[in-house]
Design a protein around this motif. Structure first.
Motif, mmCIF file in Angstrom:
data_model
loop_
_atom_site.group_PDB
_atom_site.id
_atom_site.type_symbol
_atom_site.label_atom_id
_atom_site.label_comp_id
_atom_site.label_asym_id
_atom_site.label_seq_id
_atom_site.Cartn_x
_atom_site.Cartn_y
_atom_site.Cartn_z
ATOM 1 N N GLY A 61 47.055 16.168 -104.345
ATOM 2 C CA GLY A 61 47.727 15.047 -103.727
ATOM 3 C C GLY A 61 49.194 15.337 -103.523
ATOM 4 N N ALA A 62 49.873 14.480 -102.785
ATOM 5 C CA ALA A 62 51.278 14.683 -102.472
ATOM 6 C C ALA A 62 52.111 14.471 -103.718
ATOM 7 C CB ALA A 62 51.700 13.723 -101.373
ATOM 8 N N GLY A 63 53.185 15.231 -103.804
ATOM 9 C CA GLY A 63 54.117 15.060 -104.906
ATOM 10 C C GLY A 63 55.170 14.045 -104.551
ATOM 11 N N VAL A 64 56.260 14.054 -105.292
ATOM 12 C CA VAL A 64 57.383 13.175 -105.012
ATOM 13 C C VAL A 64 58.136 13.732 -103.804
ATOM 14 C CG1 VAL A 64 59.530 12.228 -105.904
ATOM 15 C CG2 VAL A 64 57.560 12.522 -107.435
ATOM 16 N N SER A 65 58.390 12.870 -102.853
ATOM 17 C CA SER A 65 59.044 13.294 -101.627
ATOM 18 C C SER A 65 60.425 12.654 -101.519
ATOM 19 C CB SER A 65 58.185 12.889 -100.425
ATOM 20 O OG SER A 65 58.819 13.237 -99.216
ATOM 21 N N GLN A 66 61.429 13.468 -101.218
ATOM 22 C CA GLN A 66 62.780 12.944 -101.070
ATOM 23 C C GLN A 66 63.328 13.320 -99.694
ATOM 24 O OE1 GLN A 66 64.255 14.196 -105.437
ATOM 25 N NE2 GLN A 66 65.722 12.915 -104.325
ATOM 26 N N SER A 67 64.096 12.385 -99.129
ATOM 27 C CA SER A 67 64.724 12.681 -97.843
ATOM 28 C C SER A 67 66.088 12.004 -97.772
ATOM 29 C CB SER A 67 63.827 12.203 -96.690
ATOM 30 O OG SER A 67 63.637 10.808 -96.765
ATOM 31 N N PRO A 68 67.031 12.605 -97.016
ATOM 32 C CA PRO A 68 66.929 13.944 -96.437
ATOM 33 C C PRO A 68 67.043 15.014 -97.524
ATOM 34 C CG PRO A 68 69.152 13.115 -96.173
ATOM 35 C CD PRO A 68 68.367 11.991 -96.818
ATOM 36 N N SER A 69 66.745 16.249 -97.189
ATOM 37 C CA SER A 69 66.897 17.321 -98.167
ATOM 38 C C SER A 69 68.364 17.698 -98.318
ATOM 39 C CB SER A 69 66.067 18.536 -97.783
ATOM 40 O OG SER A 69 66.373 18.945 -96.473
ATOM 41 N N ASN A 70 69.105 17.562 -97.243
ATOM 42 C CA ASN A 70 70.534 17.824 -97.257
ATOM 43 C C ASN A 70 71.253 16.730 -96.491
ATOM 44 O OD1 ASN A 70 71.237 20.653 -98.406
ATOM 45 N ND2 ASN A 70 69.410 20.973 -97.194
ATOM 46 N N LYS A 71 72.441 16.354 -96.996
ATOM 47 C CA LYS A 71 73.236 15.350 -96.304
ATOM 48 C C LYS A 71 74.700 15.732 -96.440
ATOM 49 C CE LYS A 71 74.142 11.295 -94.388
ATOM 50 N NZ LYS A 71 73.711 10.965 -93.004
ATOM 51 N N VAL A 72 75.360 15.863 -95.301
ATOM 52 C CA VAL A 72 76.795 16.121 -95.296
ATOM 53 C C VAL A 72 77.450 14.923 -94.628
ATOM 54 C CG1 VAL A 72 78.633 17.655 -94.554
ATOM 55 C CG2 VAL A 72 76.394 18.607 -95.116
ATOM 56 N N THR A 73 78.446 14.363 -95.271
ATOM 57 C CA THR A 73 79.102 13.199 -94.708
ATOM 58 C C THR A 73 80.577 13.195 -95.073
ATOM 59 O OG1 THR A 73 78.877 10.798 -94.402
ATOM 60 C CG2 THR A 73 78.755 11.627 -96.654
ATOM 61 N N GLU A 74 81.317 12.370 -94.374
ATOM 62 C CA GLU A 74 82.748 12.304 -94.622
ATOM 63 C C GLU A 74 83.065 11.319 -95.737
ATOM 64 O OE1 GLU A 74 84.330 13.236 -90.080
ATOM 65 O OE2 GLU A 74 84.405 11.196 -90.887
ATOM 66 N N LYS A 75 84.089 11.604 -96.441
ATOM 67 C CA LYS A 75 84.575 10.704 -97.490
ATOM 68 C C LYS A 75 84.754 9.301 -96.929
ATOM 69 C CE LYS A 75 88.667 10.021 -100.347
ATOM 70 N NZ LYS A 75 89.992 10.579 -100.724
ATOM 71 N N GLY A 76 84.287 8.315 -97.681
ATOM 72 C CA GLY A 76 84.434 6.930 -97.269
ATOM 73 C C GLY A 76 83.210 6.349 -96.583
ATOM 74 N N LYS A 77 82.296 7.220 -96.134
ATOM 75 C CA LYS A 77 81.070 6.735 -95.484
ATOM 76 C C LYS A 77 80.048 6.317 -96.542
ATOM 77 C CE LYS A 77 82.141 8.039 -91.187
ATOM 78 N NZ LYS A 77 82.365 7.093 -90.084
ATOM 79 N N ASP A 78 79.121 5.483 -96.118
ATOM 80 C CA ASP A 78 78.002 5.105 -96.984
ATOM 81 C C ASP A 78 76.829 6.051 -96.718
ATOM 82 O OD1 ASP A 78 78.400 1.465 -96.608
ATOM 83 O OD2 ASP A 78 79.681 2.994 -97.540
ATOM 84 N N VAL A 79 76.056 6.338 -97.768
ATOM 85 C CA VAL A 79 74.857 7.157 -97.596
ATOM 86 C C VAL A 79 73.677 6.480 -98.281
ATOM 87 C CG1 VAL A 79 76.068 9.360 -97.397
ATOM 88 C CG2 VAL A 79 75.331 8.568 -99.653
ATOM 89 N N GLU A 80 72.513 6.762 -97.747
ATOM 90 C CA GLU A 80 71.282 6.215 -98.304
ATOM 91 C C GLU A 80 70.294 7.355 -98.509
ATOM 92 O OE1 GLU A 80 69.987 2.099 -97.031
ATOM 93 O OE2 GLU A 80 68.337 3.308 -96.238
ATOM 94 N N LEU A 81 69.807 7.478 -99.735
ATOM 95 C CA LEU A 81 68.863 8.533 -100.079
ATOM 96 C C LEU A 81 67.517 7.884 -100.391
ATOM 97 C CD1 LEU A 81 71.192 10.497 -102.558
ATOM 98 C CD2 LEU A 81 71.144 10.585 -100.068
ATOM 99 N N ARG A 82 66.455 8.550 -99.973
ATOM 100 C CA ARG A 82 65.136 7.946 -100.089
ATOM 101 C C ARG A 82 64.252 8.751 -101.022
ATOM 102 N NH1 ARG A 82 61.120 5.163 -96.402
ATOM 103 N NH2 ARG A 82 59.086 6.013 -97.012
ATOM 104 N N CYS A 83 63.406 8.039 -101.766
ATOM 105 C CA CYS A 83 62.437 8.679 -102.664
ATOM 106 C C CYS A 83 61.079 8.003 -102.486
ATOM 107 C CB CYS A 83 62.885 8.555 -104.110
ATOM 108 S SG CYS A 83 61.644 9.119 -105.304
#
Lengths: 113, 114
Positions: A1-23
């Motif tokens: 079966g599928a394991g734990v999946s995370q996205s994105p694998s890489n994220k580059v962003t500028e200081k001050g921006k918001d980011v959202e990571l998924r599991c």
């Protein structure tokens, strides 16, 4: 079966921006953890979800960090107003119960410019 | 304070030789102890755990670990190392004040030379 999946694998962003990571945990796993892994460091506990119970947020480093788990499955970790010290690998893990072995995703490597 | 210490940043062994990766812990009560392995750009994979019972625990890929209560240690061992065992190894203990929280060591890089 599928394991734990995370996205994105890489994220580059500028200081001050918001980011959202998924599991996306393993189906049927009621426990879900978020960790932060900085270079040369161990894993730092961030937050824990167990079923429909209130999450354990005791590891979140500041109020810029928050996480949700919708429907007892997918979880998102949000970092607002990112800072350079937020650069790290963010790992998600799930387990059948809280004291069972954890199954980890491959992580999201976050880089703040 | 609850913590895990892995005193060696790196361990070098020759293929075929026995290996030991050290771990000591600090937690009140009976510890729940785990070893995980991490390959480059991957998440951690579970190797073995100790909760109760025999002090010698056998796990995946021929690894074993010995729980020593008096020395508060849980060293990871393998009788004969393989080049493919080269990876980053983490020891972890479940918190005694907060069962949701797991404390991880800083990791030990194992290098197995052919």
């Amino acid at each position: 079966g599928a394991g734990v999946s995370q996205s994105p694998s890489n994220k580059v962003t500028e200081k001050g921006k918001d980011v959202e990571l998924r599991c996306d945990p393993i189906s049927g796993h009621t426990a879900l953890y978020w960790y932060r892994q900085s270079l040369g460091q161990g894993l730092e506990f961030l937050i824990y979800f167990q079923g429909n119970s209130a999450p354990d947020k005791s590891g979140l480093p500041s109020d810029r960090f928050s996480a949700e788990r919708t429907g007892g499955s997918v979880s998102t970790l949000t970092i607002q107003r990112t800072q350079q010290e937020d650069s790290a690998v963010y790992l998600c893990a799930s387990s059948l119960e809280s004291n069972q072995p954890q199954h980890f995703g491959d992580g999201t490597r976050l880089s703040i410019l | 304070a609850q913590s895990v210490a892995q005193p060696e940043d790196q361990v070098n062994v020759a293929e075929g030789n026995p290996l030991t990766v050290k771990c000591t812990y600090s937690v009140s009560g009976n510890p729940y102890l785990f070893w995980y392995v991490q390959y480059p750009n991957r998440g951690l994979q579970f190797l073995l755990k100790y909760i109760t019972g025999d002090n010698l625990v056998k796990g995946s890929y021929g690894f074993e670990a010995e729980f020593n209560k008096s020395q508060t240690s849980f060293h990871l061992k393998k009788p004969s190392a393989l080049v493919s065992d080269s990876a980053l190894y983490f020891c972890a203990v479940r918190g005694s004040d907060n069962f949701n929280k797991f404390y991880f060591g800083s990791g030990t890089k194992l290098n197995v030379k052919p």
